[in-house]
Design a protein around this motif. Structure first.
Motif, PDB file in Angstrom:
ATOM      1  N   TRP A   1       0.842  -1.209   0.000  1.00  0.00           N
ATOM      2  CA  TRP A   1       0.000   0.000   0.000  1.00  0.00           C
ATOM      3  C   TRP A   1       0.875   1.256   0.000  1.00  0.00           C
ATOM      4  CZ3 TRP A   1      -0.709   3.916   3.705  1.00  0.00           C
ATOM      5  CH2 TRP A   1      -1.789   4.782   3.443  1.00  0.00           C
TER       6      TRP A   1
ATOM      7  N   LYS B   1       2.394   1.781  -3.454  1.00  0.00           N
ATOM      8  CA  LYS B   1       1.496   2.124  -4.556  1.00  0.00           C
ATOM      9  C   LYS B   1       0.683   3.377  -4.300  1.00  0.00           C
ATOM     10  CE  LYS B   1       0.679  -2.058  -7.150  1.00  0.00           C
ATOM     11  NZ  LYS B   1       0.213  -3.397  -6.806  1.00  0.00           N
ATOM     12  N   ARG B   2       0.296   3.580  -3.070  1.00  0.00           N
ATOM     13  CA  ARG B   2      -0.714   4.599  -2.814  1.00  0.00           C
ATOM     14  C   ARG B   2      -0.263   5.793  -1.989  1.00  0.00           C
ATOM     15  NH1 ARG B   2      -6.001   3.685  -4.250  1.00  0.00           N
ATOM     16  NH2 ARG B   2      -6.011   2.183  -5.937  1.00  0.00           N
ATOM     17  N   THR B   3       1.019   5.896  -1.701  1.00  0.00           N
ATOM     18  CA  THR B   3       1.448   7.099  -0.978  1.00  0.00           C
ATOM     19  C   THR B   3       2.494   7.829  -1.816  1.00  0.00           C
ATOM     20  OG1 THR B   3       3.294   6.047   0.153  1.00  0.00           O
ATOM     21  CG2 THR B   3       1.162   5.934   1.249  1.00  0.00           C
ATOM     22  N   MET B   4       2.582   9.118  -1.596  1.00  0.00           N
ATOM     23  CA  MET B   4       3.588   9.903  -2.304  1.00  0.00           C
ATOM     24  C   MET B   4       4.983   9.443  -1.903  1.00  0.00           C
ATOM     25  SD  MET B   4       2.300  11.767  -4.483  1.00  0.00           S
ATOM     26  CE  MET B   4       3.604  12.876  -4.949  1.00  0.00           C
TER      27      MET B   4
ATOM     28  N   ARG C   1       5.713   6.519  -4.103  1.00  0.00           N
ATOM     29  CA  ARG C   1       5.979   6.928  -5.492  1.00  0.00           C
ATOM     30  C   ARG C   1       7.327   7.632  -5.588  1.00  0.00           C
ATOM     31  NH1 ARG C   1       3.827   3.251  -7.602  1.00  0.00           N
ATOM     32  NH2 ARG C   1       4.274   4.143  -9.632  1.00  0.00           N
TER      33      ARG C   1
ATOM     34  N   ARG D   1       0.795  16.673  -1.067  1.00  0.00           N
ATOM     35  CA  ARG D   1      -0.018  15.503  -0.761  1.00  0.00           C
ATOM     36  C   ARG D   1       0.802  14.410  -0.119  1.00  0.00           C
ATOM     37  NH1 ARG D   1      -4.919  14.971  -3.541  1.00  0.00           N
ATOM     38  NH2 ARG D   1      -5.160  16.701  -4.971  1.00  0.00           N
ATOM     39  N   ARG D   2       0.136  13.573   0.659  1.00  0.00           N
ATOM     40  CA  ARG D   2       0.823  12.437   1.252  1.00  0.00           C
ATOM     41  C   ARG D   2       0.390  11.138   0.579  1.00  0.00           C
ATOM     42  NH1 ARG D   2       4.048  13.241   5.006  1.00  0.00           N
ATOM     43  NH2 ARG D   2       4.084  15.245   6.064  1.00  0.00           N
ATOM     44  N   LEU D   3      -0.870  11.099   0.171  1.00  0.00           N
ATOM     45  CA  LEU D   3      -1.363   9.887  -0.474  1.00  0.00           C
ATOM     46  C   LEU D   3      -1.377  10.084  -1.982  1.00  0.00           C
ATOM     47  CD1 LEU D   3      -4.236   8.782   1.876  1.00  0.00           C
ATOM     48  CD2 LEU D   3      -1.845   8.130   1.856  1.00  0.00           C
ATOM     49  N   TYR D   4      -1.399   8.961  -2.674  1.00  0.00           N
ATOM     50  CA  TYR D   4      -1.347   9.020  -4.123  1.00  0.00           C
ATOM     51  C   TYR D   4      -2.446   8.117  -4.656  1.00  0.00           C
ATOM     52  CZ  TYR D   4       0.260   7.970  -8.812  1.00  0.00           C
ATOM     53  OH  TYR D   4       0.344   7.800 -10.159  1.00  0.00           O
TER      54      TYR D   4
END
Lengths: 348, 504
Positions: A190, A193-196, A199, B119-122
């Motif tokens: 998670w 894939k889903r946090t900055m 990435r 942002r923190r989430l993507y």
């Protein structure tokens, strides 16, 4: 075609799953004792610690670095925690034990991170160095003696099973600790894939300078990465001690190769920017199955290291060859594209 | 001047005023001022090492000026950092684009904006529509799911431009945006630049290609050795005056070719050469002392032909004759033995040892010829060679021990040339010999080739820079989709015919 490609996965996870499946089938045919619940559970049990290590290594490898000090951090954190609890004579309970170990591991990771980020040094050399430093520091300041007794809470966890199945070949146990490992896998997946933050790891692995220019906090992220690896290693260290029901300061260090090989086999690019949790877990399982099955067919254990070494070279080799082939194929496709454009122009 | 203006001069979005900067006591910029006005393309022209890049870095916050101020939207800053520049709406598209090859086009376009917004989430789901919107707005056709590493250079550039716009760029600085583009791609880029202008974006275009400067910009600033030589509306300049301001002297770009002795035996003869997927049925001859141009679009097969002649990717079929003798070229070693030299396209990664000294680079390919009979190297011979080329090629460096990495494009190219000239090749192939080289050095490099050709070396120049082919080549071969489609000779060799035949 598109569905097939998705099945293959972006890092060839599909191919890896097929290889794993093929190996299991082949082994089961060659030696029927292989295909039992006992073997399956024991492989899963043996994969618990490597999977946690591999998650840490995966994170570093994605950023384009490598960490070979994780095993030293793991045993340092785990052993120091046990030693502290036993010497102080109190048992802080499992959450307390893990918290202390994670604190120690993250601090050691912080040392790696600061040295690497602040002085932009090659990660392999730095962690190779700190591996020695951590190990030596543990021997000097924490101790070198073997503890056969663990704090009560750890000893209790050692015998906790999730499943307890009676089969024709005896009882098969699935250790409780596969649950937190599974959760850890989901968590890391998670984050990636889903946090900055996740990435940014891929971005840094793709092009460090570009990441800097894009406004990513490269140094801070690097430090966090190595702290995260340290924390994961510490968890693995405690779990290793729990599973082996004793704290031996000579454990773990020396097994780094298996983990790195598994991560690379799992499709993570050693050059950075690529890798997935699914692939990594498959890679670890593949290495564990191969080690197990080699033992079953009677290959001397001395050859296991050779086998893992060969796997590592194969994994990296396949990556490099595939990359080269892709670049060649691209050139042909571009030729075709320009040829088509040309024809359209002529046609109109 | 004040009474003459009928309308209010447009307010610049970004101004750099009186910027000075020196590195270790050496001035890189001296009192430079530049305005970026919305809806206007401002060209910054100058030779390599004139301070263009330093100025860009200061405006984008990557470097701090020693003195001067940066005014964004009327607010003055003594210095800004990269984050503040991006927040202020200044985006730089670097020569290498600074993209992430391992991520998809969509992610590349959106990711920096997500970082900037803290942002923190993507969420992959929300990224796609944002990227799609910008593509539609610019009427571009890019596959958002493809990894950027698989894209062509032109598409990478488009991705970088889209990324700048997603960040609400109000000023876009493009550093040498056309260097790696073909003729058609450049015109596509210019069309896009027009659309950006219509949106009111202020553009700063760094270039040293004069035609482009004139075609694309409304305002022009020319720099030389860290100083602003001249600034003004582009309409007041022509190619001649620009190159005069850039170099500080008259530069001759006209066609100078020697007479060829056509009765002399061919130095190189290629017949029916083919390589699957690259080129087919290519035949040509190369005279002694001839400079032969080979041109074509990117991917036309022009580079592959040269690489086959040099044994990098050997041909499937066909014959290569050097000096009348049939030579099978299967490896680079074969080509070197046949005295064929090759200066690759990407000289930085393929042609030079960047960390090594100029001296080491010069002798790198010709060490064999300095072998004594004891199997050791003759230091005296090596020193002579180094001196001969370091001085002869006018490599501009304090001494021959300086690492090649510290050299500008033009000088680095001279070192590559020196390396191959030292091997005394019969045939020297150069791929894009003046890509990234400023106009003054370009002329000098072409002159070097003319001199070597006059001494009897045969030269093949692979290039899509038509003026350069016109300036130096006896004949020009046009390659299209892997086939030799035209051979231009004599009066046929003009910039227009070459460009027409290349893309027609």
């Amino acid at each position: 075609m598109a569905a097939l490609r998705r099945l293959r996965g972006s890092n060839n996870e599909g191919v890896l799953a097929l290889v794993l499946l093929g190996l299991i089938v082949a082994m089961s045919i060659a030696n029927p004792t292989f295909f039992t619940l006992n073997t399956g559970f024991s492989i899963l049990r043996s994969a618990i610690v490597p999977v946690i290590f591999a998650l840490g290594v995966l994170i570093v490898v994605i950023t384009g670095g490598i960490d070979v000090s994780f095993a030293a951090i793991a045993i340092f954190a785990g052993y120091a925690t046990v030693s502290f609890c036993l010497n102080a004579g109190f048992d802080p309970g499992l959450p307390g034990i893990f918290a202390i170990a994670i604190g120690v591991g993250a601090s050691l990771g912080f040392v790696n991170g600061i040295v690497i980020a602040q002085f932009s040094l090659p990660t392999l050399i730095v962690t190779l160095g700190t591996q020695g430093v951590f190990f030596g520091a543990m021997y000097t300041y924490v101790g070198a003696s073997y503890y056969a007794e663990l704090p009560g809470s750890m000893a209790a966890l050692a015998t906790s099973n999730l499943l307890d199945v009676t089969t024709s070949s005896g009882r098969a146990y699935l250790h409780l600790l596969v649950v937190p490992v599974l959760l850890l896998c989901l968590l890391v997946a998670w984050v990636l894939k889903r946090t900055m933050f996740g990435r940014s790891l891929y971005a840094m692995g793709g092009d460090l300078e570009a990441a800097r220019r894009a406004g990513f906090q490269v140094k801070r992220t690097q430090v966090s990465v190595y702290m995260l690896v340290g924390a994961l290693a510490a968890i693995a260290g405690v779990i290793h001690i729990v599973l082996s029901r004793s704290a031996n300061p000579r454990d773990l260090v020396g097994g780094e190769l298996d983990i790195i090989a598994a991560v690379v086999l799992g499709g993570a690019s050693i050059f950075g920017g690529r890798g997935s949790v699914v692939g990594t877990v498959l890679g670890v399982l593949l290495v564990q199955v191969i080690k197990n099955s080699l033992l079953l067919v009677g290959v001397p254990s001395a050859w296991l290291r050779t086998a893992v070494g060969v796997l590592l070279v194969l994994g990296v080799g396949i990556q490099a060859i595939a990359a080269r082939r892709d670049s060649r194929r691209m050139r042909v496709i571009e030729d075709l594209d320009s040829a088509q454009q040309h024809e359209q122009k002529v046609g109109s | 001047m004040t009474s003459m203006t009928t309308s209010q001069p447009p307010t610049p979005f970004v101004s750099a005023r009186g910027i000075s900067k020196s590195f270790g006591g050496v001035p890189a910029l001296v009192n430079v001022s530049i305005d970026l006005i919305p809806g206007e393309v401002h060209c910054l022209a100058g030779e390599n090492g004139c301070g263009k890049s330093t100025l860009i870095k200061i405006i984008s916050g990557a470097e701090r000026p020693d003195s001067g101020e940066i005014v964004i939207d009327g607010v003055s800053h003594a210095q800004i950092n990269a984050h503040a520049a991006i927040q202020g709406g200044i985006q730089v598209i670097y020569q290498d684009f600074s993209l992430f090859p391992n991520l998809t086009v969509a992610e590349n376009i959106v990711l920096t904006a997500e970082v900037a917004s803290g942002r923190r989430l993507y969420s992959p789901g929300s990224v796609l529509p944002k990227a799609k919107a910008i593509l539609q707005e610019l009427e571009l056709d890019l596959d958002l799911d493809r990894e950027v590493g698989d894209l062509s250079v032109a598409d990478k550039q488009l991705t970088a431009i889209c990324r700048a716009l997603v960040n609400d760029a109000r000023a876009i600085i493009m550093d040498e945006p056309t260097t790696a583009l073909t003729h058609t791609e450049v015109s596509r880029l210019f069309a896009l630049v027009e659309r950006l202008r219509a949106r009111g974006v202020a553009l700063l275009f760094v270039s040293h290609k004069l035609e482009e400067v004139l075609a694309v910009s409304q305002r022009l600033t020319i720099m030389r050795s860290g100083r602003q030589v001249v600034s003004g509306p582009t309409s007041e300049f022509d190619q001649r005056s620009i190159s005069r301001h850039m170099t500080g002297r008259e530069v001759d770009e006209s066609r100078v070719v020697s007479d060829l002795d056509l009765t002399a035996p061919l130095a190189l003869e290629v017949s029916k050469l083919s390589l699957a997927g690259a080129y087919r049925d290519v035949s040509f001859g190369l005279h002694r002392g001839e400079i032969l141009g080979v041109t074509g679009l990117l991917g036309s097969g022009r580079t592959e032909i040269a690489e086959s002649l040099f044994g990098v990717t050997p041909a499937d079929e066909g014959e290569i004759r050097v000096g009348g003798k049939l030579v099978p070229i299967r490896t680079i070693q074969d080509a070197v033995t046949a005295r064929i030299g090759y200066v690759p396209e990407d000289r930085l990664s393929q042609g030079l040892f960047l960390e090594k000294s100029i001296a080491d680079n010069i002798v790198a390919a010709s060490l064999e010829s300095h072998r004594t009979r004891w199997g050791t190297l003759s230091r005296a011979g090596i020193a002579t060679t180094i001196k001969q080329y370091f001085v002869g090629l006018k490599i501009n460096a304090p001494n021959a021990q300086a690492p090649v990495r510290t050299l500008s494009g033009g000088n680095a190219q001279r070192v590559v040339l020196a390396k191959w000239l030292a091997t005394a090749p019969t045939v020297l192939m150069l791929n894009g010999p003046t890509v990234g080289v400023d106009i003054g050095s370009k002329e000098e490099i072409l002159e070097l080739l003319r001199v070597e050709a006059a001494k009897g070396m045969s030269v093949i120049v692979i290039s899509d820079d038509a003026p350069e082919l016109v300036a130096a080549c006896h004949r020009v071969l046009v390659i299209k989709q892997g086939r030799l489609t035209h051979t231009l000779e004599g009066d046929q060799i003009t910039v227009d015919t070459i460009q027409e035949r290349m893309s027609a």
